[in-house]
Design a protein around this motif. Structure first.
Motif, PDB file in Angstrom:
ATOM      1  N   SER A   1      -3.120   0.800  -3.626  1.00 38.28           N
ATOM      2  CA  SER A   1      -3.915   1.906  -3.094  1.00 38.28           C
ATOM      3  C   SER A   1      -4.637   2.657  -4.209  1.00 38.28           C
ATOM      4  O   SER A   1      -4.166   2.728  -5.344  1.00 38.28           O
TER       5      SER A   1
ATOM      6  N   SER B   1       2.573   7.413   2.984  1.00 39.22           N
ATOM      7  CA  SER B   1       2.228   8.829   2.950  1.00 39.22           C
ATOM      8  C   SER B   1       3.411   9.685   3.395  1.00 39.22           C
ATOM      9  O   SER B   1       4.366   9.198   4.008  1.00 39.22           O
TER      10      SER B   1
ATOM     11  N   ASP C   1      -7.119   6.933  -0.943  1.00 45.22           N
ATOM     12  CA  ASP C   1      -6.296   6.474   0.188  1.00 45.22           C
ATOM     13  C   ASP C   1      -5.057   7.334   0.400  1.00 45.22           C
ATOM     14  O   ASP C   1      -4.341   7.155   1.391  1.00 45.22           O
ATOM     15  N   VAL C   2      -4.761   8.240  -0.526  1.00 46.69           N
ATOM     16  CA  VAL C   2      -3.490   8.960  -0.524  1.00 46.69           C
ATOM     17  C   VAL C   2      -3.727  10.441  -0.232  1.00 46.69           C
ATOM     18  O   VAL C   2      -4.499  11.095  -0.919  1.00 46.69           O
ATOM     19  N   ARG C   3      -3.049  10.950   0.785  1.00 41.17           N
ATOM     20  CA  ARG C   3      -3.100  12.382   1.098  1.00 41.17           C
ATOM     21  C   ARG C   3      -2.054  13.136   0.278  1.00 41.17           C
ATOM     22  O   ARG C   3      -0.986  12.607  -0.019  1.00 41.17           O
TER      23      ARG C   3
ATOM     24  N   GLU D   1      -6.268   1.600  -9.407  1.00 39.79           N
ATOM     25  CA  GLU D   1      -7.197   1.616  -8.284  1.00 39.79           C
ATOM     26  C   GLU D   1      -7.348   0.235  -7.640  1.00 39.79           C
ATOM     27  O   GLU D   1      -8.446  -0.202  -7.295  1.00 39.79           O
TER      28      GLU D   1
ATOM     29  N   THR E   1       0.840  -1.192   0.000  1.00 46.26           N
ATOM     30  CA  THR E   1       0.000   0.000   0.000  1.00 46.26           C
ATOM     31  C   THR E   1       0.880   1.249   0.000  1.00 46.26           C
ATOM     32  O   THR E   1       2.059   1.211   0.352  1.00 46.26           O
TER      33      THR E   1
ATOM     34  N   CYS F   1      -1.589   9.126  -7.454  1.00 46.10           N
ATOM     35  CA  CYS F   1      -1.199   7.725  -7.609  1.00 46.10           C
ATOM     36  C   CYS F   1      -0.388   7.400  -8.853  1.00 46.10           C
ATOM     37  O   CYS F   1       0.063   6.269  -8.991  1.00 46.10           O
TER      38      CYS F   1
ATOM     39  N   TYR G   1      -6.764   6.468  -5.226  1.00 50.21           N
ATOM     40  CA  TYR G   1      -6.504   7.887  -4.975  1.00 50.21           C
ATOM     41  C   TYR G   1      -7.094   8.370  -3.666  1.00 50.21           C
ATOM     42  O   TYR G   1      -6.544   9.252  -3.001  1.00 50.21           O
TER      43      TYR G   1
END
Length: 423
Positions: free
Chosen positions: A149, A57, A153-155, A223, A54, A182, A151
């Motif tokens: 992961s 961050s 899920d990603v900061r 995704e 995954t 991503c 989009y």
């Protein structure tokens, strides 16, 4: 001079003549006397946890910020980049490490005199970063999109510009958040000697880019599922925002030149404004210095004067055409690639653009090509994959015609390929 039309351009302020002149001087100052000159190579890496693949961050313990701080002693302290109290970039001679919105670690290398120098610089980068990555429990992989992961899920990183980008791309077109958070690319930059040379190279790169993208595809997932598109990143860029992506409007008109490109860029909404290097904006807050620009072009945002280099670079960087003209030529088509394949790609670019006989052969073959032909070729590859016939020829023809010896029929972009899970 012909007229360039862009979406919404009739609703916006006309380009400021001083801004147009600024871009023309910027392009003029980018001219190289070498002609067979150097390369710049940018390789973006996706950070993934060793435990489950995954996304890592920026903010998590032992995440991207920790990585940058741990490798900072290997870089020049006066070239560190900080924003909002966070370290976001490093640099030393020949290597710049920066971050894309979703924590993608970009390694920019060059200027390289030969493609082989890419290995030297890149191995230096990995020599410093790999022991730290092993200690932190994650790795940097080369895919065009995150393997597990999505989009959501990603900061995004702590840059005000990315908040403004999110505000814009979350409402315009498709795939904006996916691209930002991503995706990852390999980009190769080349030089030019004058206006005609630069336009010819931009045209040639636009024509052959989708074909090279097929042979260097490297995006097995989207995704968290199997990637449904033969060229995912091309699909994302083409549908991201029609005002600023795909083929440069008017590029294949014989009259097209720097002024036409400058007018197109300056007529289009900025996507977001960046006033961090605009003296007249002194005293504004971070959020005021960066704001989404749905209907504002450069003349609406920047003062009635010559633009400075930072402002010029920002304006041009809000355009994502297949090939982008700055004070160099940026070929942008390709997925993130392992270093050996990135070196091979750079060798091919050098052969096609810097070898006079090869370039003459290609330009003669594509004489009379039209913008609609490029659109058709891209759509043909997306619709038919390995059975595609871009510009009326099968992919086997292009494999030989473009000198792609050594590239296999099934490369790591296919999930069935044995190398697909390699870091």
């Amino acid at each position: 001079m012909m007229t360039i039309r862009t979406s919404y351009a009739h609703l916006l302020t006309k380009p400021n003549p001083k801004h147009v002149d600024s871009l023309l001087r910027f392009f003029e100052n980018g001219r190289s006397q070498r002609g067979t000159g150097g390369f710049g190579v940018e390789i973006e890496h996706l950070p993934v946890h060793d435990s489950d693949d995954t996304a890592v961050s920026y903010y998590e313990p032992n995440g991207i910020e920790t990585l940058l701080k741990r490798i900072a002693p290997y870089y020049d302290s006066e070239k560190e980049y900080w924003e909002n109290g966070h370290l976001v970039g490093l640099a030393r001679d020949g290597i710049t490490v920066s971050l894309e919105p979703g924590g993608q670690v970009e390694c920019s290398l060059g200027i390289l005199k030969t493609p082989q120098e890419l290995l030297t610089y890149y191995r230096s980068f990995r020599r410093d970063v790999d022991p730290v990555l092993a200690d932190l429990g994650f790795r940097l992989v080369n895919y065009g999109y995150q393997p597990k992961s999505g989009y959501a899920d990603v900061r995004v990183n702590p840059k005000d510009r990315y908040d403004a980008m999110t505000a814009y791309l979350g409402r315009v077109g498709q795939f904006g958040p996916c691209m930002m958070r991503c995706s990852a690319s390999t980009q190769v930059s080349i030089d030019y000697v004058d206006e005609r040379d630069s336009i010819d190279k931009v045209r040639l790169g636009t024509v052959i880019g989708p074909i090279l993208a097929w042979f260097f595809r490297n995006t097995p997932y989207f995704e968290g599922e199997t990637n449904p598109w033969p060229l995912l990143r091309q699909r994302m860029w083409d549908y991201l925002d029609f005002q600023r992506t795909n083929v440069i409007p008017g590029l294949f008109d014989d009259r097209f030149g720097w002024e036409d490109y400058a007018i197109d860029v300056l007529s289009t909404p900025l996507m977001f404004a960046d006033l961090t290097h605009t003296p007249e904006a002194e005293g504004l807050t971070g959020k005021q210095l960066h704001h989404a620009a749905f209907y504002e072009n450069a003349a609406d945002v920047y003062p009635d004067r010559e633009l400075n280099p930072y402002e010029i670079n920002h304006i041009i960087s809000t355009h994502f055409n297949d090939v982008r003209l700055k004070n160099f030529i940026e070929l942008r088509h390709w997925d993130s690639l392992p270093i050996e394949r990135a070196e091979r790609l750079t060798e091919i670019i050098g052969s096609l653009f810097y070898d006079a006989a090869n370039r003459d052969r290609l330009e003669s073959y594509f004489d009379g090509i039209r913008e609609v032909d490029v659109f058709e070729a891209k759509a043909n590859i997306q619709a038919h994959g390995r059975d595609a016939t871009p510009y009326g020829q099968p992919l086997e023809f292009w494999h030989a015609f473009l000198g792609l010896e050594g590239l296999l029929a099934d490369e790591p972009g296919d999930p069935r390929h044995p190398d697909v899970f390699q870091a």
